[in-house]
Design a protein around this motif. Structure first.
Motif, short mmCIF file in Angstrom:
data_model
loop_
_atom_site.label_atom_id
_atom_site.label_comp_id
_atom_site.label_asym_id
_atom_site.label_seq_id
_atom_site.Cartn_x
_atom_site.Cartn_y
_atom_site.Cartn_z
N SER A 24 -21.78 14.66 -34.31
CA SER A 24 -22.85 15.21 -33.35
C SER A 24 -21.88 15.60 -31.96
O SER A 24 -22.41 16.75 -31.32
CB SER A 24 -23.50 13.80 -32.83
OG SER A 24 -24.37 13.44 -33.81
N ARG A 79 -21.82 18.81 -40.97
CA ARG A 79 -22.96 18.17 -39.88
C ARG A 79 -23.46 17.04 -40.01
O ARG A 79 -23.43 16.39 -41.06
CB ARG A 79 -24.15 19.17 -40.16
CG ARG A 79 -23.80 20.84 -40.52
CD ARG A 79 -23.32 21.19 -39.14
NE ARG A 79 -24.28 21.16 -38.14
CZ ARG A 79 -24.04 21.87 -36.96
NH1 ARG A 79 -23.02 22.37 -36.55
NH2 ARG A 79 -25.10 21.87 -35.81
N THR A 96 -15.95 31.28 -31.63
CA THR A 96 -16.04 30.13 -32.69
C THR A 96 -15.20 28.96 -32.55
O THR A 96 -14.31 28.81 -31.47
CB THR A 96 -15.61 30.65 -34.05
OG1 THR A 96 -13.95 30.88 -34.13
CG2 THR A 96 -15.93 32.12 -34.31
N ALA A 122 -20.61 19.05 -32.62
CA ALA A 122 -21.62 20.14 -32.79
C ALA A 122 -22.22 20.49 -31.14
O ALA A 122 -22.11 21.71 -31.11
CB ALA A 122 -22.90 19.44 -33.43
N ARG A 123 -21.58 19.57 -30.46
CA ARG A 123 -21.99 19.84 -28.82
C ARG A 123 -20.93 20.83 -28.37
O ARG A 123 -21.13 21.78 -27.85
CB ARG A 123 -22.09 18.50 -28.13
CG ARG A 123 -23.34 17.88 -28.28
CD ARG A 123 -23.45 16.85 -27.15
NE ARG A 123 -22.56 15.64 -27.12
CZ ARG A 123 -22.48 14.59 -28.14
NH1 ARG A 123 -23.56 14.45 -28.66
NH2 ARG A 123 -21.54 13.78 -28.07
N THR A 167 -20.16 28.86 -28.87
CA THR A 167 -21.24 29.87 -29.20
C THR A 167 -21.51 30.59 -27.76
O THR A 167 -21.46 31.80 -27.86
CB THR A 167 -22.25 29.36 -29.93
OG1 THR A 167 -21.64 28.83 -31.13
CG2 THR A 167 -23.11 30.45 -30.38
N GLU A 168 -21.86 29.60 -26.88
CA GLU A 168 -22.40 30.03 -25.71
C GLU A 168 -21.37 31.00 -24.97
O GLU A 168 -21.61 31.91 -24.14
CB GLU A 168 -22.69 29.12 -24.57
CG GLU A 168 -23.89 28.20 -25.11
CD GLU A 168 -24.21 26.96 -24.39
OE1 GLU A 168 -23.65 26.92 -23.22
OE2 GLU A 168 -25.05 26.28 -24.84
N GLY A 193 -16.84 23.20 -37.61
CA GLY A 193 -18.29 22.95 -37.44
C GLY A 193 -19.05 22.94 -38.79
O GLY A 193 -20.23 22.76 -38.90
N GLY A 241 -19.52 22.79 -30.47
CA GLY A 241 -19.71 24.08 -31.27
C GLY A 241 -20.79 24.64 -30.11
O GLY A 241 -20.70 26.24 -30.08
N ASP A 242 -21.58 24.22 -29.81
CA ASP A 242 -22.80 24.83 -28.93
C ASP A 242 -22.09 25.67 -27.81
O ASP A 242 -22.29 26.64 -27.44
CB ASP A 242 -23.84 24.12 -28.33
CG ASP A 242 -24.57 23.79 -29.66
OD1 ASP A 242 -24.71 24.33 -30.71
OD2 ASP A 242 -25.25 22.57 -29.35
N LEU A 243 -21.09 25.02 -26.97
CA LEU A 243 -20.33 25.36 -26.01
C LEU A 243 -19.62 26.61 -26.45
O LEU A 243 -19.43 27.59 -25.67
CB LEU A 243 -19.49 24.42 -25.34
CG LEU A 243 -20.01 23.10 -24.61
CD1 LEU A 243 -18.98 22.14 -24.40
CD2 LEU A 243 -20.74 23.67 -23.39
#
Length: 340
Positions: free
Chosen positions: A248, A215, A263, A251-252, A258-259, A212, A254-256
């Motif tokens: 991109s 960017r 990591t 990044a999506r 984090t939720e 991640g 990575g959001d999953l």
């Protein structure tokens, strides 16, 4: 740490192996490279991967220095032949293998190599010659097991037949494999499963893209592998991992992660090691803390539903085409130099 047997007849390896393809003798100072090996040992990693071509032999030398004094029977030392050596006989000719093997043993400071792998396929040398040279190395006690790296399914199948006839079965294949690069799934994995060949995959984090840190729309961080002048930039850009579309999607993912309280590297490594075909994944590191941080993927429970969500998030940019196996790509390029 967890451990498994590599293929039907290979050594018992740690589920995560440590590799020094772009670091030791190249992008890292010697002290830092040695510290990474010590951290890997402390973490329970027993399997170490290098090659004669890495840093023109310096990577093997540093690995040998790092393992000096370590109980030899407690580690699995893997190296490769077939990319270094300059002009002369074919990369996997009997002459080249014999000379390279002795040089690798000397640089590694060991009397035998646990897993000796053919680095890419060599069209210029009869496959029978290569496999006989490998068999001779095993019978001489210089090599314990043999494998291949980045070969196509048909090449692996032909080599496996010859190896079995010679009494030295292939135990492993070392391909690139990660959430973004899945070209081995259609042909290589089924062929290897039928032959009892295990997978020792490299680049489970896609050269750092699946950490991640890159960017979309931004320049790569200073000092990162993508801008390194000694191989890292080529290894990432060759696969088009730095396009805004790929970043991109990452990044999506990575959001999953984090939720879910994870990591992205933990999640990516857990995905790579999620099922039976992959016995061990080779990671690299620039610092000891990178090793210990990423190894939590082995002990952190990951919901299969989350892995499926990440898979779906990356589907638009995931590469599956078996024609892009590195051996096939290079063969096609040799026939048509205009290909990229």
């Amino acid at each position: 740490m967890q451990y498994r047997r590599l293929g039907a007849n290979g050594p018992v390896v740690s589920r995560v192996a440590f590799g020094n393809s772009l670091t030791a003798g190249n992008q890292l100072a010697d002290d830092a490279a040695l510290a990474c090996v010590r951290a890997a040992l402390d973490a329970g990693i027993t399997t170490f991967d290098t090659a004669d071509a890495y840093a023109e032999g310096r990577a093997e030398e540093l690995l040998g220095r790092a393992l000096a004094g370590v109980d030899r029977d407690s580690v699995v030392v893997c190296t490769k032949v077939g990319r270094g050596g300059g002009p002369g006989p074919g990369a996997l000719s009997r002459e080249r293998i014999a000379a390279s093997l002795d040089a690798s043993l000397r640089r590694l400071g060991t009397g035998h190599i646990d897993l000796y792998q053919a680095h890419l396929y060599d069209d210029s040398t009869p496959l029978e010659e290569t496999m006989r040279a490998f068999a001779d190395a095993v019978r001489a006690g210089k090599v314990r097991c043999v494998g291949v790296s980045e070969w196509a399914a048909d090449e692996i199948e032909r080599a496996a037949v010859l190896a079995r006839e010679l009494g030295v079965p292939l135990v492993s294949n070392q391909p690139q494999y990660n959430l973004l690069w899945r070209v081995i799934e259609a042909e290589v994995l089924p062929a290897c499963a039928a032959l009892g060949i295990g997978q020792m995959v490299w680049s489970p984090l896609a050269g750092g893209v699946l950490t991640g840190k890159y960017r979309p729309g931004q320049r790569p961080p200073a000092g990162s592998r993508a801008v390194a002048a000694r191989g890292g930039d080529v290894s990432i850009q060759r696969w088009n991992f730095l396009s805004d579309e790929v970043l991109s999607a990452v990044a999506r993912a990575g959001d999953l992660a984090t939720e879910a309280g994870l990591t992205l590297p933990q999640l990516a490594l857990a995905w790579t090691l999620r099922d039976e075909p992959v016995t061990t994944a080779v990671i690299g590191a620039s610092t000891p803390t990178q090793i210990t941080r990423n190894l939590t993927a082995l002990t952190t429970p990951v919901d299969p539903a989350l892995l499926h969500q990440v898979d779906e998030a990356l589907t638009p940019v995931t590469v599956h085409d078996p024609a892009l196996t590195l051996s096939r790509m290079l063969r096609a390029k040799s026939r048509n130099p205009t290909l990229t």
